[in-house]
Design an enzyme around this catalytic site. Structure first.
Site, PDB file in Angstrom:
ATOM      1  N   ASP A   1      -5.115  -6.261  -1.547  1.00 20.02           N
ATOM      2  CA  ASP A   1      -4.784  -4.838  -1.411  1.00 20.02           C
ATOM      3  C   ASP A   1      -3.939  -4.384  -2.601  1.00 20.02           C
ATOM      4  O   ASP A   1      -3.002  -3.595  -2.452  1.00 20.02           O
ATOM      5  CB  ASP A   1      -4.086  -4.527  -0.078  1.00 20.02           C
TER       6      ASP A   1
ATOM      7  N   HIS B   1       0.273   2.177  -8.679  1.00 20.02           N
ATOM      8  CA  HIS B   1       0.641   3.590  -8.896  1.00 20.02           C
ATOM      9  C   HIS B   1       1.447   3.663 -10.175  1.00 20.02           C
ATOM     10  O   HIS B   1       1.895   2.642 -10.691  1.00 20.02           O
ATOM     11  CB  HIS B   1       1.488   4.101  -7.724  1.00 20.02           C
TER      12      HIS B   1
ATOM     13  N   ASN C   1     -11.739   4.601  -2.470  1.00 21.65           N
ATOM     14  CA  ASN C   1     -10.960   5.844  -2.284  1.00 21.65           C
ATOM     15  C   ASN C   1     -10.393   6.341  -3.614  1.00 21.65           C
ATOM     16  O   ASN C   1      -9.191   6.495  -3.794  1.00 21.65           O
ATOM     17  CB  ASN C   1      -9.848   5.650  -1.236  1.00 21.65           C
TER      18      ASN C   1
ATOM     19  N   HIS D   1      -6.324  -6.117   5.868  1.00 18.93           N
ATOM     20  CA  HIS D   1      -4.850  -6.166   5.909  1.00 18.93           C
ATOM     21  C   HIS D   1      -4.198  -6.126   7.297  1.00 18.93           C
ATOM     22  O   HIS D   1      -3.421  -5.246   7.594  1.00 18.93           O
ATOM     23  CB  HIS D   1      -4.225  -5.083   5.016  1.00 18.93           C
TER      24      HIS D   1
ATOM     25  N   GLY E   1       1.653   1.571  -1.431  1.00 17.22           N
ATOM     26  CA  GLY E   1       0.921   0.559  -2.187  1.00 17.22           C
ATOM     27  C   GLY E   1       1.703  -0.053  -3.333  1.00 17.22           C
ATOM     28  O   GLY E   1       2.564   0.590  -3.944  1.00 17.22           O
TER      29      GLY E   1
ATOM     30  N   HIS F   1      -7.658  -2.028  -5.332  1.00 19.96           N
ATOM     31  CA  HIS F   1      -7.795  -0.617  -5.732  1.00 19.96           C
ATOM     32  C   HIS F   1      -7.698  -0.557  -7.253  1.00 19.96           C
ATOM     33  O   HIS F   1      -6.634  -0.762  -7.810  1.00 19.96           O
ATOM     34  CB  HIS F   1      -6.707   0.227  -5.076  1.00 19.96           C
ATOM     35  N   LEU F   2      -8.836  -0.308  -7.896  1.00 16.19           N
ATOM     36  CA  LEU F   2      -8.851  -0.283  -9.365  1.00 16.19           C
ATOM     37  C   LEU F   2      -8.746   1.142  -9.908  1.00 16.19           C
ATOM     38  O   LEU F   2      -8.683   1.340 -11.123  1.00 16.19           O
ATOM     39  CB  LEU F   2     -10.089  -1.006  -9.903  1.00 16.19           C
TER      40      LEU F   2
HETATM   41 ZN   LIG Z   1      -6.359  -0.963   0.528  1.00 19.69          ZN
END
Ligand SMILES: [Zn+2]
Length: 422
Positions: free
Chosen positions: A302, A306, A91, A229, A321, A59-60
């Protein structure tokens, strides 16, 4: 531009090749022990040189959540972790459901010259789980994977239509396998620890049930479904059963599900809040065994950064996350290879040939003519995890202070140095 990587211990999917001088010409591998003039020499004495890693799941956060991460910080973190190629999850805000957005991300990443970006696009428009996106247009723009990851696709009929559509185009559908009405508001694994702590639980059955549904749909449609995952013994057993039936499915496991358990939540520290949740010792042991037996196709990080403020909220409120791109290899090398649970060869396969096979990409090797995407690993290097030095914007880690062995010291992408460290 001609580069010599001197005294490199070479390893790739074809095996261990011993110590050689490796020559690169431009963005490709030229060959070994060739001699002649070079523009640039890299001393790799004592180090392992092998194809750069591939992460199918990061997730970048760009566009829209650049305070958590952006392409520059995320792809720099990837390169620091030894990754030459990263599939970015869709997302974001707005979600990557539009071909223009896919093309813009790919172009921007290329200019950065860090790890290569291969964007995923969403399965449903606006991640709403209702109408499908235009897979053909997204693929034409550069999307390599279709996924609503972060949110399970609740509607089985929508998943079936997505699989039929992806099958026609040869695209991989990646799933976030948690049956939403079973998961409910669970913030951790449902079991003895959640009961003791009085926290809402998310049962392994939520994962196993959804994996079963999506494997049935893969069998029905013939689509290539990648189960992201997988975190539980039950879930992994379902994958194994369907693989034995010939279902066209593949699966990945994350570094955190291989090394941490729900017992960590007794600290009430939201750093351990991930989705799917950390499970029990028995689950971790089973996942490790599934890695060894070849049931698992790849390690996906994954990586889900944050801000510190978000992760310092109350456990019930904090987002799911953690960031891990920079520690993944050293963590698994230390815990799995170091303990004798897994061979180095198999671990490398899970970062190289495994993910390539999932995507239908060529197996990365060091053969002449192949792209010069390489990682230089110092398997003897031993040092503590120091999040302050992370390239990622999320400068905290569940493994902070833990001494790990086996660190990437350089990553080359297309013959250029994308990361150089100690
Ligand atoms: Zn993910």
């Amino acid at each position: 531009m001609r580069t010599l990587i001197k005294q490199a211990h070479l390893h790739d999917a074809r095996g261990d090749h011993g110590v050689h001088d490796l020559y690169l010409r431009g963005d490709r591998i030229e060959g070994v022990d060739l001699g002649g003039e070079v523009d640039h020499t890299i001393d790799a004495q004592g180090n392992l040189v092998t194809p750069a890693f591939i992460d199918l799941h990061a997730h970048l956060r760009e566009p829209g959540q650049e305070e958590k991460e952006d392409l520059a910080s995320g792809l720099a973190a990837a390169a620091a972790g030894g990754f030459g190629t990263v599939v970015s999850m869709a997302n974001t805000t707005p979600p990557v459901d539009d071909p223009g957005l896919v093309a813009a991300l790919a172009l921007k990443a290329e200019r950065l010259g860090l790890a290569r970006l291969r964007p995923a696009a969403t399965l449903s428009r606006g991640l709403k789980g209702e109408g499908l996106t235009d897979f053909a247009a997204l693929k034409a723009a550069g999307a390599v994977m279709i996924t609503d990851d972060g949110i399970p696709v609740a509607d089985a009929h929508l998943m079936r239509r997505a699989c039929e559509y992806a099958q026609d185009l040869g695209l991989v559908i990646q799933t976030h396998s948690e049956e939403p009405s079973l998961r409910q508001g669970g913030v951790m694994h449902e079991g003895a620890v959640s009961q003791r702590l009085g926290l809402p639980g998310n049962p392994a059955a939520a994962e196993a049930a959804m994996i079963g549904r999506d494997c049935e749909i893969a069998l029905l449609t013939g689509a290539r479904v990648h189960l992201a995952h997988v975190s539980s013994k039950r879930g992994m057993q379902v994958v194994e059963w369907f693989k034995a039936q010939g279902a066209p499915v593949t699966c990945e496991v994350t570094p955190h599900h291989l090394t941490l358990t729900d017992a960590a939540l007794a600290s009430f520290d939201p750093i351990y809040k991930v989705a799917p949740p950390l499970r029990t010792d028995e689950d971790v042991a089973y996942l490790r065994e599934a890695l060894r037996r070849g049931v698992v196709d790849n390690i996906g990080t994954d990586h889900a950064p944050h801000t510190r403020a978000e992760k310092e909220r109350d456990l019930l409120e904090a987002p799911f996350g953690i960031g891990n791109l920079e520690v993944t290899f050293a963590l698994l090398y230390t815990e799995l290879v170091g303990s004798g649970a897994l061979s180095l060869e198999r671990l490398l396969e899970l970062f190289q040939a495994g993910p390539a096979r999932v995507m239908g990409w060529p197996t990365p090797t060091l053969e002449p003519g192949e792209p010069a995407d390489l990682v230089v690993l110092d398997l003897e290097a031993s040092r503590p995890v120091t999040p302050a030095t992370f390239r990622s914007k999320a400068k905290f880690s569940p493994w902070s202070g833990q001494t790990l062995r086996g660190w990437p010291v350089m990553t080359l992408v297309g013959g250029r140095v994308a990361f150089e460290g100690v």
